[in-house]
Design an enzyme around this catalytic site. Structure first.
Site, PDB file in Angstrom:
ATOM      1  N   SER A  81      -0.394   2.165  -7.126  1.00  0.00           N
ATOM      2  CA  SER A  81      -1.155   3.297  -6.593  1.00  0.00           C
ATOM      3  C   SER A  81      -2.429   2.855  -5.891  1.00  0.00           C
ATOM      4  O   SER A  81      -2.849   3.481  -4.912  1.00  0.00           O
ATOM      5  CB  SER A  81      -1.503   4.260  -7.724  1.00  0.00           C
ATOM      6  OG  SER A  81      -2.214   3.588  -8.746  1.00  0.00           O
TER       7      SER A  81
ATOM      8  N   GLY B 278      -3.186  -0.507  -4.826  1.00  0.00           N
ATOM      9  CA  GLY B 278      -3.071  -1.630  -3.909  1.00  0.00           C
ATOM     10  C   GLY B 278      -1.685  -2.227  -3.942  1.00  0.00           C
ATOM     11  O   GLY B 278      -0.793  -1.727  -4.623  1.00  0.00           O
TER      12      GLY B 278
ATOM     13  N   LYS C 134      -3.875  -9.607  -3.773  1.00  0.00           N
ATOM     14  CA  LYS C 134      -3.847  -8.155  -3.989  1.00  0.00           C
ATOM     15  C   LYS C 134      -4.819  -7.490  -3.032  1.00  0.00           C
ATOM     16  O   LYS C 134      -6.009  -7.853  -2.990  1.00  0.00           O
ATOM     17  CB  LYS C 134      -4.194  -7.803  -5.437  1.00  0.00           C
ATOM     18  CG  LYS C 134      -4.095  -6.316  -5.718  1.00  0.00           C
ATOM     19  CD  LYS C 134      -3.944  -6.011  -7.192  1.00  0.00           C
ATOM     20  CE  LYS C 134      -5.226  -6.144  -7.943  1.00  0.00           C
ATOM     21  NZ  LYS C 134      -5.132  -5.572  -9.310  1.00  0.00           N
TER      22      LYS C 134
ATOM     23  N   ASP D 196      -4.400  -2.356 -20.374  1.00  0.00           N
ATOM     24  CA  ASP D 196      -3.260  -1.833 -19.621  1.00  0.00           C
ATOM     25  C   ASP D 196      -2.069  -2.796 -19.683  1.00  0.00           C
ATOM     26  O   ASP D 196      -1.607  -3.296 -18.666  1.00  0.00           O
ATOM     27  CB  ASP D 196      -3.676  -1.606 -18.163  1.00  0.00           C
ATOM     28  CG  ASP D 196      -2.643  -0.803 -17.384  1.00  0.00           C
ATOM     29  OD1 ASP D 196      -1.844  -0.085 -18.012  1.00  0.00           O
ATOM     30  OD2 ASP D 196      -2.619  -0.898 -16.141  1.00  0.00           O
TER      31      ASP D 196
END
Length: 793
Positions: free
Chosen positions: A256, A258, A274, A414
């Site tokens: 969402s 990159g 990235k 995460d």
């Protein structure tokens, strides 16, 4: 008809409210007025200044200074020129190439971010008032986005209010959750991520919504390679050919915020690059502004369930700060380096790694890191084909997570399947450090204490823990919560630790959090997210896997070896009951703690240091009694074993087990000796079957081998090297013994050590005397009986 009218009225009220919110923001943006403190502000906290009440938000805004813009817009493409090129009538015929060129021009124009917005996003502290100021020139975009949000969320809120008014809300929660999920997906990445955040908050989100929202995934198409290259060249002021010798044609991953390309630096290293979506920052900023306004309206006007006591605006502000933090790739790079330094390759985490960051080609919107060649932790078959065990890798992840949460307090928040890779060397590699979090030291110790109180079923003490864990304000009386905890945990604790399922435990506890006025700190929600993911991953491979059982050795090791006053107090609470040492718990701590990969015998010396100190006085007395029993049992057992090799009857006559206490002492002594012998180290000798070369024989310490294993080892060592290895091992053992004796002598010179030694000497003497008296009495009684029997015969 009545229900329809209620729904229409609710929708109308919400729509008018949202129009008012948007109007108020536009007036603020144009400098016409300032926001009035809302009713929720008066409920949650108002500061007094100069005799009048002022919202805390306004005070914070006034006390903070803006960070100056550091962005350069010289190379930015004017959006007006691009839009002008796109004003083509629908009747005009265009070739596909023209449309593609126009689309690329539009994408490139989006790189021209508003520098003021970037100032807010990249600031150290997020201040909502600064965001409002930065969006002054985005009035049309705010109006357009507001209409989109109102049209999609307004009907949902109206429907929920209707169901509540008719008493059908409870039975419709699952269907409502599914509807909300689809709405959030349609509103884009900001709202999807907010839904994901809500799914980790059992204090404000009903269980039915948590289950549905936890499956939210954002789906965005990749942006063109030319756009990515343009952004790289803008950030570094030179062409991509000067930085990379190769750069992949297509992205290897897209998300969402990159997407990632594979490249090769001019120095030859393969890297992952990235690149941030060029249009993402402004869109997220507008969404955060509107989301804050929406939740402010909900806080002020809806008092259903947990919303009676919980407030959503602070949750949105925390979420916005974390989301903006994910947009700062330099911050992510620093987080990756800190993670690598704290955990990668450390004792017990030798198989944990993280990518290296290349700073020469890293900026706020471009992150270049080491290319990791591996497979996702969820790809079981591929991992097994590489020769590795998924459960062992998950255990490594659990141990690393516990170290992050309870020792250093800096953790990866995460760990979804794409962020955990297994390398060709069998290491667990963490990637994507955009979402990191920290746990205050006090809360880290409180978490361990909370487990101790749970084991002791001390629910009132658990309620006290909630203050240190920042689950509740100290003004709130937590004692009424204790019965609810007792009702839940008494059932849960009917199972052993090895049988408890972490996910089920959290689901049940979430119902308690939802029912009472808890306000969970962000770090706790992220902890749940991390641990439930790891357990779920393991359950796919082993349905009997239990996260709590895998975690307990680390917790026990920390309780035994951590010298902090907080954990020493927790250890005292766990092993002492009414001034008596609970040996079974202490023995269990030793057995479980020694299983931890981070266990070190030096930690037991720290435990002895504490035991002989003034702070360990409460435990020293009960512990001394147990030590006397163990030493007495050791001597008794040793004598019986020696004599038993000659004659069992002789062992029974000379060293009889006369009382249940004698049997208990011998059993404890055997248990301790078994524990100690299993952890004695014999440096230099490989375990049987080890394929290492003879040059590596002295690298890693091994557990003490059996006699047959020693013979096998000896046959594999060349005769000419055997004397040298034996001499080295004897020298190492003697040196270790000398150090241990010296350290023990120093310990016994302390006041607590002398007290311990005197108590041990006195206790052992008393036991020996008592045993001698019993032996004499038994012998005399036996002799008398024999004489009587002779006379009778």
């Amino acid at each position: 008809k009545m229900a329809g009218k209620v729904a229409m009225v609710a929708l109308a009220i919400f729509s008018v409210a949202m129009v008012g919110v948007v109007h108020r923001h536009l007036r603020i943006l144009s400098g016409g007025t300032t926001a009035k403190p809302s009713s929720i502000a008066f409920r949650r906290g108002i500061a007094k200044q100069d005799g009048r009440k002022t919202s805390i938000r306004a005070l914070r805004r006034d006390s903070c200074t803006r960070v100056g813009s550091s962005m350069n817009s010289e190379e930015m493409v004017p959006a007006a020129e691009v839009m002008k090129s796109l004003k083509i009538r629908s009747t005009d015929k265009q070739t596909s190439n023209q449309r593609m060129a126009a689309q690329k021009a539009m994408e490139i124009s989006k790189i021209a971010e508003n520098p003021a917005i970037l100032d807010v996003i990249f600031a150290e502290d997020y201040i909502p008032a600064d965001l409002t100021e930065a969006l002054k020139n985005k009035r049309l975009a705010i109006i357009s986005r507001s209409a989109q949000v109102v049209s999609r969320l307004g009907g949902f809120i109206a429907k929920a209010l209707l169901l509540y008014s008719t008493g059908n809300l409870e039975s419709s929660k699952t269907a409502l959750a599914e509807e909300l999920k689809q709405i959030l997906i349609s509103l884009g990445p900001s709202f999807v991520k907010f839904g994901q955040a809500l799914s980790t908050r059992p204090d404000v989100t009903p269980p039915e919504f948590i289950e549905v929202l936890s499956g939210l995934q954002d789906r965005l198409p990749s942006f063109p390679r030319e756009t990515a290259i343009r952004q790289i060249e803008m950030d570094f002021g030179k062409s991509i050919d000067q930085m990379f010798s190769s750069f992949s044609e297509e992205p290897v991953a897209a998300a969402s915020l990159g997407q990632v390309y594979k490249g090769t630096l001019m120095s030859g290293e393969d890297v992952a690059v990235k690149i941030q979506r060029p249009d993402i920052a402004t869109g997220i900023a507008i969404d955060m502004l509107l989301l804050r306004s929406l939740t402010q309206w909900v806080d002020d006007n809806i008092n259903i369930g947990p919303l009676k006591t919980s407030v959503l605006v602070p949750l949105v502000d925390e979420f916005a700060a974390r989301l903006f933090g994910e947009l700062d790739y330099e911050k992510e790079g620093r987080s990756a380096e800190r993670f690598r330094e704290l955990y990668a390759g450390q004792k017990g985490l030798e198989n944990v790694t993280a990518p290296k960051i290349y700073w020469d080609t890293t900026s706020k919107r471009v992150l270049t890191m080491e290319w990791i060649d591996g497979v996702k932790l969820t790809e079981r078959e591929r991992i097994e084909n590489l020769g590795f065990d998924v459960i062992e890798l998950v255990d490594t992840g659990v141990q690393c997570t516990l170290r992050q949460l309870l020792q250093d307090g800096f953790f990866h928040a995460d760990p979804h399947p794409g962020n955990l890779l297994v390398t060709r060397e069998g290491k667990l590699c963490y990637i994507d450090f955009g979402m990191m979090s920290t746990i205050p030291e006090r809360a880290r110790y409180a978490l361990i204490s909370h487990v101790v109180h749970l084991v002791n079923r001390d629910y009132e003490a658990m309620c006290e823990d909630y203050y240190d864990l920042e689950f509740m304000d100290r003004k709130v009386d937590t004692q009424p919560i204790a019965p609810a905890l007792a009702n839940f945990f008494d059932d849960a604790l009917a199972y052993s630790v090895s049988e408890l399922n972490f996910g089920a435990l959290i689901d049940g506890l979430g119902e308690v959090f939802f029912e009472y006025p808890f306000q969970l700190p962000p770090y706790y929600a992220l902890i749940l997210r991390s641990l439930t993911f790891l357990e779920g991953l393991a359950l796919r491979t082993d349905p009997n896997y239990k996260l709590l059982a895998a975690s307990y050795p680390y917790m026990a090791q920390r309780l035994l070896t951590d010298p902090s006053p907080q954990l020493r107090e927790s250890l005292e609470e766990l092993v002492l009951t009414n001034g008596k040492l609970r040996w079974n718990r202490f023995e269990n701590l030793l057995n479980e703690g020694s299983k931890s990969k981070a266990f070190e015998t030096d930690g037991l010396w720290l435990l002895l240091d504490w035991l002989c100190s003034e702070k360990g006085a409460n435990v020293r007395g009960p512990a001394t009694k147990e030590l006397i029993s163990i030493l007495d049992g050791t001597v008794l057992g040793g004598v019986r074993q020696g004599l038993g090799s000659v004659s069992v009857s002789l062992a029974d006559r000379v060293a009889p087990i006369q009382t249940p206490a004698d049997a208990d002492s011998v059993a404890k002594a055997e248990s301790i000796l078994k524990f100690m012998s299993s952890r004695l180290e014999l440096p230099g000798l490989p375990s049987p079957g080890d394929e290492k070369s003879n040059k590596d024989l002295s690298e890693a310490p091994q557990l003490l081998p059996s006699t047959s294993e020693l013979r096998e080892i000896a046959t594999r060592i060349p005769p000419e090297e055997l004397p040298t290895i034996l001499v080295e091992n004897v020298r190492t053992a003697l040196n270790g013994t000398r150090v241990a004796i010296t350290r023990f002598q120093d310990l016994m010179e302390t006041p607590g050590g002398r007290d311990l030694a005197n108590s041990l000497a006195t206790g052992l003497a008393q036991r020996a005397l008592a045993r001698a008296v019993r032996a004499v009495t038994s012998t005399t009684s036996g002799g008398s009986n024999q004489n009587q029997n002779s006379d009778v015969s």
